[in-house]
Design an enzyme around this catalytic site. Sequence first.
Site, PDB file in Angstrom:
ATOM      1  N   ASN A 110      80.251   1.788  20.559  1.00 40.41           N
ATOM      2  CA  ASN A 110      81.769   1.162  20.899  1.00 40.41           C
ATOM      3  C   ASN A 110      82.272   1.991  21.842  1.00 40.41           C
ATOM      4  O   ASN A 110      82.229   3.227  21.458  1.00 40.41           O
ATOM      5  CB  ASN A 110      82.679   0.535  19.478  1.00 40.41           C
ATOM      6  CG  ASN A 110      83.983  -0.249  20.237  1.00 40.41           C
ATOM      7  OD1 ASN A 110      83.511  -0.821  21.691  1.00 40.41           O
ATOM      8  ND2 ASN A 110      84.796   0.644  19.966  1.00 40.41           N
ATOM      9  N   HIS A 112      85.834   3.348  22.939  1.00 44.06           N
ATOM     10  CA  HIS A 112      87.578   3.241  22.391  1.00 44.06           C
ATOM     11  C   HIS A 112      87.625   4.211  23.580  1.00 44.06           C
ATOM     12  O   HIS A 112      87.660   5.446  23.568  1.00 44.06           O
ATOM     13  CB  HIS A 112      87.759   3.142  21.221  1.00 44.06           C
ATOM     14  CG  HIS A 112      88.868   3.035  21.411  1.00 44.06           C
ATOM     15  ND1 HIS A 112      89.470   1.411  20.591  1.00 44.06           N
ATOM     16  CD2 HIS A 112      89.875   3.658  20.287  1.00 44.06           C
ATOM     17  CE1 HIS A 112      90.712   1.848  20.763  1.00 44.06           C
ATOM     18  NE2 HIS A 112      90.669   2.882  20.176  1.00 44.06           N
ATOM     19  N   SER A 139      86.451   7.906  23.413  1.00 39.30           N
ATOM     20  CA  SER A 139      85.420   8.069  22.583  1.00 39.30           C
ATOM     21  C   SER A 139      83.914   7.097  22.141  1.00 39.30           C
ATOM     22  O   SER A 139      84.490   5.994  22.564  1.00 39.30           O
ATOM     23  CB  SER A 139      85.966   8.374  20.680  1.00 39.30           C
ATOM     24  OG  SER A 139      87.128   8.430  21.247  1.00 39.30           O
ATOM     25  N   ASP A 148      87.477   0.671  14.939  1.00 37.90           N
ATOM     26  CA  ASP A 148      87.063   1.637  15.554  1.00 37.90           C
ATOM     27  C   ASP A 148      87.403   2.757  14.267  1.00 37.90           C
ATOM     28  O   ASP A 148      87.806   4.016  14.872  1.00 37.90           O
ATOM     29  CB  ASP A 148      88.759   2.543  16.543  1.00 37.90           C
ATOM     30  CG  ASP A 148      88.956   0.871  16.990  1.00 37.90           C
ATOM     31  OD1 ASP A 148      87.809   0.238  18.313  1.00 37.90           O
ATOM     32  OD2 ASP A 148      89.775   0.328  17.926  1.00 37.90           O
TER      33      ASP A 148
END
Length: 223
Positions: A110, A112, A139, A148
């Site tokens: 992911n 973020h 990140s 997250d």
Amino acid sequence: MTAPLRVAVLASGRGSNLAALIDARSRGALPVEFVLVGSDKADAGALRLAEATGIPTLALDPRGYPDRRAFDLDLFARIAASGADLLVLAGFMRILDGEALAPWAGRMINIHPSLLPKYRGLHTHRRALQAGDAEHGASVHYVTAELDGGPVIAQARLAVDPAEDEHLLAQRLLPLEHRLLPAVVGLIADGRLRLEGHGVILDGSRLPAPLLWDEAAGLRRPA
Ligand code: GAR
């Protein structure tokens, strides 16, 4: 020659990070095959972009399911059916069910917009400004059941101008995201990166801290 990494991407919005991945592939800088772009929003720009590029698309409406887990299980079953080796969340704005994502451990990343572990969740740019942070960033991390919260692979940093607003800060960060994400996917495509327990392994050794994006040198190990 080995087969290219098969990548599925999930995005809820405009899809500029997806565009960056597609662009990197077209330039010959990313040896992957995009097998699916999925969204929880039928009108997501990311879906239009995928269609225009000839990538199969999937729009699933969460409102058609009894609960989050049912939606996520169906979504991930369809992604698995696409043959994806790696699932990239590029602006996918949903919390994921831990049980549904378990089979993707180490195969889902992911991006973020914060320097994790700071500012998980929403309004990251606003929160960095409100805190008076001198630095902000983005990140890329492996996805775990913790929102997250998975092991961070790499970060891009930028200096905050205290006079700017959250929109300008987001706008200045976005081009860095567009370089960071393809660079990390590239490491995975080259077979150089993996998750072991909670550790990120690059070229066989555990990273003591996230890789840093450097405009001149690309991804580099922290000093
Ligand atoms: C990006 O800034 C990404 O970091 C963020 O959403 C934006 C998507 O933009 N992701 C999150 O906030 C995830 N928690 P895009 O649709 O133009 O790629």
